[in-house]
Design a protein around this motif. Structure first.
Motif, PDB file in Angstrom:
ATOM      1  N   MET A 262       0.609  -1.252   0.057  1.00  0.00           N
ATOM      2  CA  MET A 262      -0.133  -0.235   0.000  1.00  0.00           C
ATOM      3  C   MET A 262       1.100   1.044   0.158  1.00  0.00           C
ATOM      4  SD  MET A 262      -2.556   1.782  -0.476  1.00  0.00           S
ATOM      5  CE  MET A 262      -3.690   0.014  -0.450  1.00  0.00           C
ATOM      6  N   ARG A 263       0.628   1.999  -0.934  1.00  0.00           N
ATOM      7  CA  ARG A 263       1.862   3.343  -0.949  1.00  0.00           C
ATOM      8  C   ARG A 263       0.071   4.372  -0.548  1.00  0.00           C
ATOM      9  NH1 ARG A 263       4.134   2.433  -6.961  1.00  0.00           N
ATOM     10  NH2 ARG A 263       4.118   0.329  -6.682  1.00  0.00           N
ATOM     11  N   TYR A 264       0.690   4.884   0.272  1.00  0.00           N
ATOM     12  CA  TYR A 264      -0.026   5.703   1.612  1.00  0.00           C
ATOM     13  C   TYR A 264       0.440   6.881   1.223  1.00  0.00           C
ATOM     14  CZ  TYR A 264      -4.122   5.891   4.605  1.00  0.00           C
ATOM     15  OH  TYR A 264      -5.589   6.018   4.957  1.00  0.00           O
ATOM     16  N   THR A 265      -0.449   7.875   0.678  1.00  0.00           N
ATOM     17  CA  THR A 265      -0.236   9.586   1.040  1.00  0.00           C
ATOM     18  C   THR A 265      -0.374   9.895   2.075  1.00  0.00           C
ATOM     19  OG1 THR A 265      -0.442   9.113  -1.343  1.00  0.00           O
ATOM     20  CG2 THR A 265      -0.195  11.719  -0.136  1.00  0.00           C
ATOM     21  N   THR A 266       1.246  10.779   3.022  1.00  0.00           N
ATOM     22  CA  THR A 266       0.609  12.011   4.034  1.00  0.00           C
ATOM     23  C   THR A 266       0.362  13.048   3.391  1.00  0.00           C
ATOM     24  OG1 THR A 266       2.795  11.502   4.725  1.00  0.00           O
ATOM     25  CG2 THR A 266       1.024   9.813   5.393  1.00  0.00           C
ATOM     26  N   LYS A 267       0.529  14.459   4.317  1.00  0.00           N
ATOM     27  CA  LYS A 267       1.187  15.622   3.427  1.00  0.00           C
ATOM     28  C   LYS A 267       2.390  15.640   3.386  1.00  0.00           C
ATOM     29  CE  LYS A 267       0.298  20.282   5.041  1.00  0.00           C
ATOM     30  NZ  LYS A 267       0.017  21.106   6.191  1.00  0.00           N
ATOM     31  N   THR A 268       3.406  15.002   3.426  1.00  0.00           N
ATOM     32  CA  THR A 268       4.756  15.112   3.002  1.00  0.00           C
ATOM     33  C   THR A 268       5.278  14.241   2.884  1.00  0.00           C
ATOM     34  OG1 THR A 268       5.498  14.300   5.715  1.00  0.00           O
ATOM     35  CG2 THR A 268       4.610  16.786   5.435  1.00  0.00           C
ATOM     36  N   ASP A 269       4.982  12.972   2.809  1.00  0.00           N
ATOM     37  CA  ASP A 269       5.410  11.695   2.426  1.00  0.00           C
ATOM     38  C   ASP A 269       4.896  10.737   2.758  1.00  0.00           C
ATOM     39  OD1 ASP A 269       5.467  10.356   4.527  1.00  0.00           O
ATOM     40  OD2 ASP A 269       6.720  11.235   6.058  1.00  0.00           O
ATOM     41  N   TRP A 270       5.143   9.964   1.539  1.00  0.00           N
ATOM     42  CA  TRP A 270       4.045   8.238   1.082  1.00  0.00           C
ATOM     43  C   TRP A 270       4.744   6.732   2.306  1.00  0.00           C
ATOM     44  CZ3 TRP A 270       6.622  10.286  -3.268  1.00  0.00           C
ATOM     45  CH2 TRP A 270       5.505  10.967  -4.472  1.00  0.00           C
ATOM     46  N   GLN A 271       3.741   6.594   2.748  1.00  0.00           N
ATOM     47  CA  GLN A 271       4.375   5.784   3.680  1.00  0.00           C
ATOM     48  C   GLN A 271       3.570   3.837   3.085  1.00  0.00           C
ATOM     49  OE1 GLN A 271       6.219   5.569   6.628  1.00  0.00           O
ATOM     50  NE2 GLN A 271       5.645   7.740   6.538  1.00  0.00           N
ATOM     51  N   VAL A 272       4.821   3.612   2.825  1.00  0.00           N
ATOM     52  CA  VAL A 272       4.783   2.721   1.894  1.00  0.00           C
ATOM     53  C   VAL A 272       4.624   1.281   2.099  1.00  0.00           C
ATOM     54  CG1 VAL A 272       5.897   1.227  -0.399  1.00  0.00           C
ATOM     55  CG2 VAL A 272       6.204   3.901   0.009  1.00  0.00           C
ATOM     56  N   PHE A 273       3.468   0.221   2.553  1.00  0.00           N
ATOM     57  CA  PHE A 273       3.879  -1.090   3.661  1.00  0.00           C
ATOM     58  C   PHE A 273       3.769  -1.500   2.174  1.00  0.00           C
ATOM     59  CE2 PHE A 273       1.588   2.334   5.849  1.00  0.00           C
ATOM     60  CZ  PHE A 273       1.087   1.982   7.499  1.00  0.00           C
ATOM     61  N   VAL A 274       4.769  -2.232   2.232  1.00  0.00           N
ATOM     62  CA  VAL A 274       4.995  -3.459   1.509  1.00  0.00           C
ATOM     63  C   VAL A 274       5.143  -4.904   2.626  1.00  0.00           C
ATOM     64  CG1 VAL A 274       6.739  -5.226  -0.347  1.00  0.00           C
ATOM     65  CG2 VAL A 274       6.071  -2.596   0.190  1.00  0.00           C
ATOM     66  N   TYR A 275       4.450  -6.599   2.668  1.00  0.00           N
ATOM     67  CA  TYR A 275       4.749  -6.846   3.340  1.00  0.00           C
ATOM     68  C   TYR A 275       5.114  -8.320   2.846  1.00  0.00           C
ATOM     69  CZ  TYR A 275       2.607  -4.858   7.193  1.00  0.00           C
ATOM     70  OH  TYR A 275       2.711  -4.216   8.442  1.00  0.00           O
ATOM     71  N   PRO A 276       5.385  -9.433   3.432  1.00  0.00           N
ATOM     72  CA  PRO A 276       6.281 -10.835   2.076  1.00  0.00           C
ATOM     73  C   PRO A 276       5.282 -11.803   1.949  1.00  0.00           C
ATOM     74  CG  PRO A 276       6.703 -10.660   4.593  1.00  0.00           C
ATOM     75  CD  PRO A 276       6.313  -9.335   4.223  1.00  0.00           C
ATOM     76  N   ARG A 277       4.864 -12.644   1.293  1.00  0.00           N
ATOM     77  CA  ARG A 277       3.753 -13.381   0.821  1.00  0.00           C
ATOM     78  C   ARG A 277       4.337 -15.058   2.121  1.00  0.00           C
ATOM     79  NH1 ARG A 277       0.780 -12.851  -3.297  1.00  0.00           N
ATOM     80  NH2 ARG A 277       0.962 -11.347  -4.598  1.00  0.00           N
ATOM     81  N   ILE A 278       3.209 -14.405   3.171  1.00  0.00           N
ATOM     82  CA  ILE A 278       3.257 -16.072   4.345  1.00  0.00           C
ATOM     83  C   ILE A 278       2.327 -16.857   3.505  1.00  0.00           C
ATOM     84  CG2 ILE A 278       3.604 -16.483   6.541  1.00  0.00           C
ATOM     85  CD1 ILE A 278       5.411 -13.322   7.161  1.00  0.00           C
ATOM     86  N   ARG A 279       1.045 -15.896   4.043  1.00  0.00           N
ATOM     87  CA  ARG A 279      -0.025 -17.227   3.460  1.00  0.00           C
ATOM     88  C   ARG A 279      -0.513 -16.601   1.971  1.00  0.00           C
ATOM     89  NH1 ARG A 279       1.046 -13.199   7.513  1.00  0.00           N
ATOM     90  NH2 ARG A 279       0.119 -13.899   9.479  1.00  0.00           N
ATOM     91  N   ALA A 280      -1.742 -17.743   2.729  1.00  0.00           N
ATOM     92  CA  ALA A 280      -2.083 -18.235   0.883  1.00  0.00           C
ATOM     93  C   ALA A 280      -2.430 -17.430   0.328  1.00  0.00           C
ATOM     94  CB  ALA A 280      -3.655 -19.785   1.265  1.00  0.00           C
ATOM     95  N   GLY A 281      -2.060 -17.207  -0.986  1.00  0.00           N
ATOM     96  CA  GLY A 281      -3.487 -15.767  -1.783  1.00  0.00           C
ATOM     97  C   GLY A 281      -2.446 -14.423  -2.046  1.00  0.00           C
ATOM     98  N   ASN A 282      -3.055 -13.733  -1.670  1.00  0.00           N
ATOM     99  CA  ASN A 282      -2.873 -12.234  -0.614  1.00  0.00           C
ATOM    100  C   ASN A 282      -3.638 -11.873   0.368  1.00  0.00           C
ATOM    101  OD1 ASN A 282      -1.102 -11.718  -3.333  1.00  0.00           O
ATOM    102  ND2 ASN A 282      -4.062 -10.979  -3.891  1.00  0.00           N
ATOM    103  N   ASP A 283      -3.729 -13.145   1.206  1.00  0.00           N
ATOM    104  CA  ASP A 283      -3.677 -12.870   2.861  1.00  0.00           C
ATOM    105  C   ASP A 283      -3.480 -11.851   3.484  1.00  0.00           C
ATOM    106  OD1 ASP A 283      -6.326 -13.809   2.258  1.00  0.00           O
ATOM    107  OD2 ASP A 283      -6.443 -15.723   3.129  1.00  0.00           O
ATOM    108  N   ASP A 284      -1.843 -11.770   3.029  1.00  0.00           N
ATOM    109  CA  ASP A 284      -1.131 -10.554   4.325  1.00  0.00           C
ATOM    110  C   ASP A 284      -1.462  -9.787   4.094  1.00  0.00           C
ATOM    111  OD1 ASP A 284       1.282 -12.913   5.113  1.00  0.00           O
ATOM    112  OD2 ASP A 284       1.189 -13.637   3.094  1.00  0.00           O
TER     113      ASP A 284
END
Length: 346
Positions: A262-284
């Motif tokens: 998730m490329r999450y926009t705030t007033k001054t930056d993006w908070q970029v969340f990237v999670y590893p694939r651990i669970r089935a499908g895209n459940d992470d």
């Protein structure tokens, strides 16, 4: 002052536009770039289908075909991408404003002129303001601008001027871009353009190398560059343009699905969340959403911020049967970004 998001014309970006609130839409003047593919005809048809879903009847859409080859799209039928887009959008009740460049060939200019005549919504002149080793301080070709507008049979006050600084990061290059944009504004912005926009992009080309399982801050250098230019420019402040939550250049074809992100926009930056694939499908992505909603980056308005935030909260509370995929995540991130930036400028 308007917000001019330069968006890749893909399903996710169109879905974000489709779900923008009326307050946000009133502040937007989006430019949709058609992403190239070997099957040009299929790309154009898909683009127009998305546009029909996302753009209300009678509204104008600014479209950039510049990344496509200027080839005949249909066998035994004259017309390249601009002609086909013009015809298809007209059939769907959407008015076209084509993007043109000083480097456009004769055939592209002819098709743009016909689109202008048919739709009556003028053009968007996109001028790169990007220094290079060969030209450290590029200067707009005023004679070329006059020739192009004459060839298009369009006046300056029917033309949107888009000054495109391309990718921007911190340091000396940002300072150089600032000087180039100010010089371009000094030469061109005093003309009676319909609109004037300064655009740049600060998001990285991809998510390679980002730590997994947490948020990483990416500074919005594009917003900072625009702020510095407007503070130094003594004329009417230009509209703000960026490339949403993507890099300015066209994306490379990916061979594998993206990790939950998730490329999450705030007033001054993006908070970029990237999670590893651990669970089935895209459940992470469910876990990612829980962490985002619990983080200090979750806005005060919560899911009321945008349609995209509503979807993230649904995932965080496990109210969706599936956590989506790359197209959905891009749509939700873009939806949030459009709402945040439009509100900032408003």
């Amino acid at each position: 002052m308007a917000y001019v998001p330069i968006l890749k014309g893909k399903a996710g970006e169109f879905r974000a536009l489709e779900h923008a609130t009326s307050d946000v839409r009133e502040r937007l003047r989006p430019v949709m770039e058609i992403v190239p593919d070997p099957d040009v005809r299929d790309v154009l048809e898909t683009f127009c289908r998305h546009a029909m879903d996302a753009v209300p009847l009678g509204e104008m859409l600014t479209v950039d075909c510049g990344a496509l080859p200027t080839q005949q799209v249909l066998q035994e039928d004259a017309g390249g991408p601009v002609a086909r887009i013009s015809e298809s959008l007209a059939l769907r009740g959407i008015e076209l404003c084509p993007v043109v460049r000083l480097t456009d060939g004769q055939e592209s200019v002819r098709e743009a002129r016909e689109a202008v005549a048919g739709h009556g919504r003028g053009v968007c002149l996109r001028i790169p303001v990007t220094p290079s080793a060969a030209m450290p301080s590029p200067s707009p070709d005023l004679h070329g601008v006059r020739r192009l507008l004459k060839a298009l049979s369009v006046d300056v006050d029917e033309t949107d001027l888009l000054l495109d600084a391309g990718p921007v990061h911190a340091g000396a290059r940002a300072k150089t871009l600032e000087g180039c944009l100010l010089a371009a504004l000094d030469r061109l912005a005093r003309w009676p353009w319909r609109h004037v926009c300064v655009a740049a992009g600060g998001f990285p080309p991809n998510l390679k190398g980002f730590p997994r399982g947490k948020a990483t801050a990416v500074a919005r250098h594009d917003a900072r560059l625009w702020q510095q230019v407007t503070e130094r420019w003594n004329g009417e402040p230009p509209d703000f343009g960026d490339f949403g939550v993507t890099h300015p250049h066209m994306p490379a074809k990916s061979r594998r699905p993206p990790d939950p992100n998730m490329r999450y926009t705030t007033k001054t930056d993006w908070q970029v969340f990237v999670y590893p694939r651990i669970r089935a499908g895209n459940d992470d992505f469910f876990v990612l959403s829980e962490d985002l909603v619990a983080s200090p980056y979750w806005p005060t308005a919560g899911s009321g911020t945008s349609w995209g935030d509503q979807q993230v909260l649904e995932c965080a509370r496990r109210r969706r049967p599936k956590a989506g995929g790359g197209t959905e995540w891009r749509a939700w991130a873009t939806s949030h970004h459009l709402a945040v930036v439009a509100t900032e400028l408003g």
